[in-house]
Design a protein around this motif. Structure first.
Motif, PDB file in Angstrom:
ATOM      1  N   ARG A 102       0.825  -1.207   0.000  1.00 29.63           N
ATOM      2  CA  ARG A 102       0.000   0.000   0.000  1.00 29.63           C
ATOM      3  C   ARG A 102       0.862   1.261   0.000  1.00 29.63           C
ATOM      4  O   ARG A 102       0.506   2.281  -0.584  1.00 29.63           O
ATOM      5  N   ALA A 110      -5.098   0.764  -7.718  1.00 25.95           N
ATOM      6  CA  ALA A 110      -5.898   1.800  -8.362  1.00 25.95           C
ATOM      7  C   ALA A 110      -7.318   1.328  -8.661  1.00 25.95           C
ATOM      8  O   ALA A 110      -8.266   2.086  -8.548  1.00 25.95           O
ATOM      9  N   ARG A 113      -9.898  -2.217  -4.154  1.00 27.81           N
ATOM     10  CA  ARG A 113      -9.846  -1.707  -2.804  1.00 27.81           C
ATOM     11  C   ARG A 113     -10.114  -2.843  -1.840  1.00 27.81           C
ATOM     12  O   ARG A 113     -11.115  -3.544  -1.951  1.00 27.81           O
ATOM     13  N   GLY A 184      -5.109  10.713  -6.514  1.00 26.95           N
ATOM     14  CA  GLY A 184      -6.146  10.232  -5.615  1.00 26.95           C
ATOM     15  C   GLY A 184      -6.049   8.732  -5.391  1.00 26.95           C
ATOM     16  O   GLY A 184      -7.051   8.067  -5.191  1.00 26.95           O
ATOM     17  N   ALA A 185      -4.849   8.188  -5.385  1.00 29.02           N
ATOM     18  CA  ALA A 185      -4.662   6.745  -5.162  1.00 29.02           C
ATOM     19  C   ALA A 185      -5.147   6.389  -3.764  1.00 29.02           C
ATOM     20  O   ALA A 185      -5.039   7.197  -2.844  1.00 29.02           O
ATOM     21  N   PRO A 186      -5.708   5.193  -3.594  1.00 25.72           N
ATOM     22  CA  PRO A 186      -6.245   4.805  -2.285  1.00 25.72           C
ATOM     23  C   PRO A 186      -5.134   4.742  -1.247  1.00 25.72           C
ATOM     24  O   PRO A 186      -3.991   4.477  -1.568  1.00 25.72           O
ATOM     25  N   ARG A 187      -5.539   4.940  -0.012  1.00 22.50           N
ATOM     26  CA  ARG A 187      -4.603   4.874   1.103  1.00 22.50           C
ATOM     27  C   ARG A 187      -4.192   3.418   1.378  1.00 22.50           C
ATOM     28  O   ARG A 187      -4.848   2.509   0.980  1.00 22.50           O
TER      29      ARG A 187
ATOM     30  N   VAL B   6     -12.225   6.228  -6.240  1.00 15.58           N
ATOM     31  CA  VAL B   6     -11.062   5.495  -5.769  1.00 15.58           C
ATOM     32  C   VAL B   6     -10.782   5.844  -4.316  1.00 15.58           C
ATOM     33  O   VAL B   6     -10.739   7.011  -3.936  1.00 15.58           O
ATOM     34  N   GLY B   7     -10.543   4.831  -3.489  1.00 20.04           N
ATOM     35  CA  GLY B   7     -10.245   5.051  -2.083  1.00 20.04           C
ATOM     36  C   GLY B   7     -11.479   5.137  -1.208  1.00 20.04           C
ATOM     37  O   GLY B   7     -11.347   5.150   0.011  1.00 20.04           O
ATOM     38  N   LYS B   8     -12.661   5.207  -1.786  1.00 19.25           N
ATOM     39  CA  LYS B   8     -13.866   5.302  -0.982  1.00 19.25           C
ATOM     40  C   LYS B   8     -14.531   3.929  -0.905  1.00 19.25           C
ATOM     41  O   LYS B   8     -14.509   3.162  -1.856  1.00 19.25           O
ATOM     42  N   PRO B   9     -15.152   3.608   0.257  1.00 18.10           N
ATOM     43  CA  PRO B   9     -15.832   2.318   0.357  1.00 18.10           C
ATOM     44  C   PRO B   9     -17.042   2.262  -0.564  1.00 18.10           C
ATOM     45  O   PRO B   9     -17.771   3.234  -0.715  1.00 18.10           O
TER      46      PRO B   9
END
Lengths: 187, 79
Positions: A102, A110, A113, A184-187, B6-9
């Motif tokens: 991560r 990307a 999730r 804005g890539a996920p954490r 992206v990144g959101k549930p």
């Protein structure tokens, strides 16, 4: 009721065996093809394209444990306990890899999730660590054998396999082709 | 169903409930360890109730994690 439940359990066990035959052979096939295990495991049948060597190897190991357990009953139990302990180690290592990837390769995630991220992987680590800790209380005798198997495997990789990893293996290609991290890539 | 940013549930309510259940499972693990270390601190709860609560909690957590994981494998992109 007892025999009915037993019948259902037998069908479930048969389904598990089929799954294990498929999974174990494909896993050793992929590792043999990539060079992490002996190369003969990575070969497929000329016409049917099935991993015959890997199928035979995993089946022979399992069959050997079953046959030997006829004279030494504890062999089967030890085999199950060792495999369970290694599975617990694998769960913790896999979650560790998730957290490391991560940070190092955010582009890999990307379009994917991890559900319930952070809570679920942390729960996996804590539960697996708790179960592994129970081994030190209940099944402490299998820990030296498990440690020996890990040491043999690590020694094989360190002194032999890591210089022979096939860079063209699909797994290695995928690892090197990680996309750049988007905005804005996920954490 | 549209793709979540992206990144959101993708299923925030389901994931929130699942997260709470998982945290409760970890707390129950601590309770079991506490009961093994200091039995007197947990004896006030009947053992049958403790076992029943643990089974229900674990079953609920397993069900919710399975549901969330299944929903995440479904392709929600249009076309």
């Amino acid at each position: 009721l007892f025999y009915g439940f037993g019948t259902i359990a037998v069908f479930g066990i048969i389904a598990s065996y089929h799954g294990m035959i498929f999974g174990a052979s494909r896993q050793s096939f992929a590792l043999g093809r990539a060079g992490y295990l002996p190369a003969f495991l990575g070969r497929v049948h000329a016409t049917r394209r099935t991993p015959v060597a890997a199928l035979l190897a995993s089946s022979l190991v399992t069959a050997a444990c079953v046959v030997v357990s006829v004279w030494y009953e504890e062999v089967g139990t030890v085999a199950v306990l060792v495999s369970t302990l290694t599975a617990l180690m694998w769960y913790m290592l896999a979650m560790g890899c998730l957290f490391v990837l991560r940070k190092r390769e955010p582009g890999l995630f990307a379009k994917y999730r991890t559900p319930v991220y952070r809570v679920l992987p942390v729960a996996v680590v804590v539960l697996a660590a708790f179960a592994a800790l129970m081994y030190t209380i209940i099944n402490v005798k299998v820990i030296p054998l498990t440690a020996l198997l890990y040491a043999l495997a690590l020694g094989y990789f360190w002194f032999w396999a890591h210089r022979r990893v096939q860079q063209a293996a699909p797994e290695e290609l995928s690892a090197r082709r990680a996309p750049p991290p988007p905005q804005g890539a996920p954490r | 169903m549209n793709e979540a940013p992206v990144g959101k549930p993708r299923y925030p309510l389901l994931e929130g409930v699942t997260a709470v259940l998982l945290i409760l499972v970890l707390l129950s693990l601590g309770w079991m360890a506490l009961g093994a270390w200091q039995p007197g601190w947990t004896d006030w709860v009947p053992q049958a109730a403790q076992v029943g609560a643990a089974v229900i909690l674990l079953a609920a957590a397993l069900g919710m994690v399975s549901l969330v994981a299944l929903l995440h494998t479904r392709d929600s992109s249009p076309g």
